[in-house]
Design an enzyme around this catalytic site. Sequence first.
Site, PDB file in Angstrom:
ATOM      1  N   ALA A  19     -24.869  -7.368  -0.300  1.00 42.29           N
ATOM      2  CA  ALA A  19     -23.719  -7.612  -1.233  1.00 42.29           C
ATOM      3  C   ALA A  19     -22.690  -8.691  -0.757  1.00 42.29           C
ATOM      4  O   ALA A  19     -22.161  -9.732  -1.329  1.00 42.29           O
ATOM      5  CB  ALA A  19     -23.130  -6.603  -1.891  1.00 42.29           C
ATOM      6  N   GLY A 149     -10.897  -3.869   0.100  1.00 41.12           N
ATOM      7  CA  GLY A 149     -11.832  -5.182  -0.502  1.00 41.12           C
ATOM      8  C   GLY A 149     -10.763  -6.298  -0.803  1.00 41.12           C
ATOM      9  O   GLY A 149     -10.429  -6.830   0.490  1.00 41.12           O
ATOM     10  N   GLU A 205     -23.245   5.605  -3.841  1.00 40.62           N
ATOM     11  CA  GLU A 205     -24.575   5.554  -3.396  1.00 40.62           C
ATOM     12  C   GLU A 205     -25.274   6.828  -3.775  1.00 40.62           C
ATOM     13  O   GLU A 205     -24.969   7.811  -4.373  1.00 40.62           O
ATOM     14  CB  GLU A 205     -24.214   5.402  -1.791  1.00 40.62           C
ATOM     15  CG  GLU A 205     -23.536   4.780  -1.331  1.00 40.62           C
ATOM     16  CD  GLU A 205     -24.148   3.157  -1.322  1.00 40.62           C
ATOM     17  OE1 GLU A 205     -24.993   3.094  -1.329  1.00 40.62           O
ATOM     18  OE2 GLU A 205     -23.430   2.188  -1.200  1.00 40.62           O
ATOM     19  N   LYS A 220     -11.132   3.950   6.903  1.00 44.74           N
ATOM     20  CA  LYS A 220     -10.130   2.713   6.637  1.00 44.74           C
ATOM     21  C   LYS A 220      -8.600   3.216   7.107  1.00 44.74           C
ATOM     22  O   LYS A 220      -7.990   2.218   7.450  1.00 44.74           O
ATOM     23  CB  LYS A 220     -10.138   2.714   5.212  1.00 44.74           C
ATOM     24  CG  LYS A 220     -11.385   2.003   4.726  1.00 44.74           C
ATOM     25  CD  LYS A 220     -11.642   2.164   3.208  1.00 44.74           C
ATOM     26  CE  LYS A 220     -12.867   1.455   2.791  1.00 44.74           C
ATOM     27  NZ  LYS A 220     -13.190   1.827   1.218  1.00 44.74           N
TER      28      LYS A 220
END
Lengths: 337, 165
Positions: A19, A149, A205, A220
Site C-alpha cells: 500500500a 502516518g 488485520e 512507535k
Amino acid sequence: MNLWCSEMNLRVALIGTGAVGRGVLSVLSSKNLGIILTGVADSRSGQINPDGIRIPDLLHQKENTGLCGDPSISADRVVNEAPYDILVEVSPTDAESGEPATGYIRKALDRGCHVVTSNKGPIALKYHELECQARERGVALRFEATVAGAIPIIHMLQDSLGGNEVQALYGVLNGTCNYILTRMAEEGLSYKQALDEARSLGYAETDPTYDVRGTDAAIKLVILANTIWKTGIRLRDIHVTGIDLLTEEAIRLAEEQDATIRLIGEIVPSKNIYRVSPLIIPRVHPLTVKGSLNAVILRTDLAGDLFFSGKGAGSLETASAVIGDIISIRERYAGGY
Amino acid sequence: MQVSMKLEIRDTPGHLVAALMPISDMGGNIKTVIHEHDNLTEKGSLSVEVVIEIPKERLSGLLSLLQERGINVIRFGEESMHYQQSVILIGHLVHTNLGDTIDRIDETGYAEVIRMSISMPAINERSSAKFTIKAISHEHMDKAIDILRDVSRKKDILMIEPLVF
C-alpha cells in the site's frame, strides 16, 4: 557525500510495492517532482533502469501479474546495483528481526546513499547503529512514515524544535485501536463487534494481535523516544497493556464522568513513565480523536504544549510522509558536485 | 477532626514511639505514619509524617504536650481528602474478594474509596467497576494508585487509570 545539482533528476530506488509503495509510485507519476525511479523490487521480483522506469507501466504490470519486474532480479540486487541517490525502503515491518529491511538500509548507507523508510522494524531495533552509519557516510536516514502516518512529527522533533527540551509526549498512535474504541463508545458496540467491523473495513488485520495488544503503538513510542531523548529505549522497556480485555461496561462507567477510554502512549522521562495503556480521558480532551485518526501532544519547555493530529495510516497519507522526507533530503543536500 | 503533622525526631531507637505516645495519651487515633529513614534533615534528625484523628478541643493540648517532650512539630494542618480520582477495574472482581481490594486502600489512612459503581453482565463473566478514591494529597493519591496497581496485578485485574496530564 552524495550531492547533486538542483537541475538534475533525483534518482530513487523503491523496495516494497504494498500500500505504501504504490502510494509513493502514484504520487511520483502524478506530480512532477523531478524524481526518477531507477530501481524497484517487491518480495518476488525487481527491475533496474538507470534512465528511469515508466511508472504507469510498472503499476499496470504489478496489477496484472502481481510482480513489479523480472523474477530473476531480487531486492538485494536492486539495493546493491541500481544507480540511486535515495533508497526508499517501504517493505512490511518485521518487528522482531527487522530484516530484511535492516540489511537493505545498511547496504544503501554503505554505498553512500540516503535512505527513507516507513519500516518500523529497523528504526525501533537498530536506530542508533544505523544513524551512526549514516552520519559516518555523510548521508541522511529519514523515517517520518514510521510514526503517525501523515503527521510530520519526526520532522518537527528533528528540525523545528531545536533548543527546546521535550519534557513529555502523549499520543494516540494506533488507528485500529482508536477506531475500535470510538465505535464502542459511540455505537455501544462490544469489543468483538467493533473489531469485526474494523476488520471488514480493512482497518484491522486478519490477525489483529499486533495492534490490539498495544505492540504497534509501543514500537512507535520506542522510535519517538529514541528520536527525542536518544536514550536507547527498547520495546521491552515499555510497559504495554492492550485494549483486547476492555468491556463495553468499562466505557459506560467512564462516560458517567464525561470521559471515555483511549489507548494512549506516554513518555515522561522525569517520572520514568514509558507505557502504552488504555486510559480514562475526558471526552473534550484534544487527544480524544475519533475513528482511525492519530494525535500527539508534546510538552516542551520553550514552545509549551504542541498538539498534532491527522491520518495515521493509508496509502497516500503515508506516501506523503515518505515524499516529504525525499524532498527534504534533496533540499538539504542539493548543491552540485 | 483529621490532622496531618510533620514531626522531627532523632534517628535513634525508641524515638518514634516516644513521639507518637503523646497522640494516644491525648486520645488521638493514629491513622497513618510515613517514616522515611533515608530522609534525614540537615541536623541529622528524621522527619515523620503522621495523620491522626483527634477531637478538635484536644488539639492545642497535644501540641503543648509534644513541645514539652521536645518533639519539634515542623508543620501541622487540618487534613481533608481533597484529591479525588477515579479508576476502572475489569476482571473477576467479586471472586477475587472485592471487599479486600477496597480495604487495601481504606486501611492506608491517607486514602479511601468513597464511591463504587459495578456492572456485572453475567455470572462467570468479567465485571467492570469504577472506584472513586479520595486522598489527602497528590503524593498520597499516587501511593494509593500504586497499591491498587499491585493488587490488580496479583488478582489479574485490568486497571484503567485516568490520563494524568
